[in-house]
Design an enzyme around this catalytic site. Structure first.
Site, PDB file in Angstrom:
ATOM      1  N   LEU A   1       0.857  -1.197   0.000  1.00 38.69           N
ATOM      2  CA  LEU A   1       0.000   0.000   0.000  1.00 38.69           C
ATOM      3  C   LEU A   1       0.888   1.241   0.000  1.00 38.69           C
ATOM      4  O   LEU A   1       0.919   2.006   0.953  1.00 38.69           O
ATOM      5  CB  LEU A   1      -0.915  -0.006   1.231  1.00 38.69           C
ATOM      6  CG  LEU A   1      -2.223  -0.777   1.087  1.00 38.69           C
ATOM      7  CD1 LEU A   1      -3.041  -0.672   2.370  1.00 38.69           C
ATOM      8  CD2 LEU A   1      -3.048  -0.265  -0.083  1.00 38.69           C
ATOM      9  N   HIS A   2       1.603   1.427  -1.091  1.00 42.11           N
ATOM     10  CA  HIS A   2       2.454   2.618  -1.222  1.00 42.11           C
ATOM     11  C   HIS A   2       1.576   3.801  -1.617  1.00 42.11           C
ATOM     12  O   HIS A   2       0.345   3.684  -1.646  1.00 42.11           O
ATOM     13  CB  HIS A   2       3.565   2.343  -2.250  1.00 42.11           C
ATOM     14  CG  HIS A   2       3.072   2.120  -3.636  1.00 42.11           C
ATOM     15  ND1 HIS A   2       3.460   2.886  -4.706  1.00 42.11           N
ATOM     16  CD2 HIS A   2       2.176   1.230  -4.129  1.00 42.11           C
ATOM     17  CE1 HIS A   2       2.841   2.465  -5.802  1.00 42.11           C
ATOM     18  NE2 HIS A   2       2.062   1.461  -5.470  1.00 42.11           N
TER      19      HIS A   2
END
Lengths: 132, 89
Positions: free
Chosen positions: B14-15
């Site tokens: 989840l960048h």
């Protein structure tokens, strides 16, 4: 179409543009009208103020302008503080960082007063030491 | 209320861009949507919230949706994770 706040980044050189590039990379499309003034070293603050006034006026669609500056007490910020005296409806939040900008752009429907608070909490909340 | 566990399967986790995509996909739903990871629960419509999870590849998340359109919201969310946020890896 509902009105929205305009966002003016008023920063030291190379700061504002880089943050906008990064925000565009993350978000794709930017949902608020956005402009940037990078104050060059040695430039005349009165010239910057005139430029900022003009840009702020064209950004203001009726809901005012959120001015984001990178360093409280520095010239870009000091210029921003003079804008209300020239009739610009604005709030200025200093300490601009990428979390602040992303958070602002994630709440495009907010009014100016609320968006200023959103910006401040985004900037503060984006700082961690080691792993959160 | 709906709950579902899911594993992050895209390489970058989840960048920033994936978080933004998730938040944008959920913006239109009325339901309250939360993600829990390592005991921390965040609002899935908040970009800084989602990024704060720092959830990488393999992270086990619990998704929760609560509201009139919770099923559609959950489906949209799961779909994004399963499509690896259209990142291809």
């Amino acid at each position: 179409m509902t009105m929205s706040v305009g966002v003016l980044l008023l920063t030291h050189e190379a700061m504002g543009g880089a943050l906008i590039t990064a925000a565009r990379h993350v978000l794709g499309k930017l949902p608020l009208p956005l402009d940037v003034i990078e104050v060059e070293p040695g430039s005349d603050p009165d010239t910057t103020l005139r430029d900022a006034t003009q840009r702020a006026r064209s950004l203001d669609g009726g809901d005012g302008v959120l001015v984001l500056t990178d360093l409280y007490g520095a010239t870009p910020c000091n210029v921003a503080q003079r804008l209300p005296g020239l009739g610009v409806h604005m709030h200025c939040v200093s300490g601009l960082n990428l979390p602040m900008l992303l958070r602002v752009l994630n709440y495009p429907e907010q009014k100016l007063d609320q968006l200023a608070q959103t910006a401040a909490s985004g900037g503060r909340g984006g700082i961690f030491v080691d792993h959160a | 209320m709906l709950e579902r566990d899911i594993t992050v399967s895209n390489r970058l986790g989840l960048h920033a861009r994936a978080s933004a995509k998730l938040v944008q996909a959920l913006q239109g739903f009325q339901a309250n949507i939360f993600i829990t990871y390592r005991g921390k629960e965040v609002n899935a419509k908040s970009i800084m919230g989602v990024m704060m999870l720092a959830a990488g590849l393999g992270a086990q998340l619990r998704l929760r949706a609560d509201g009139p359109d919770e099923e559609a919201a959950m489906a949209a969310m799961v779909d994004l994770f399963e499509r690896k946020f259209d990142e291809g890896q």
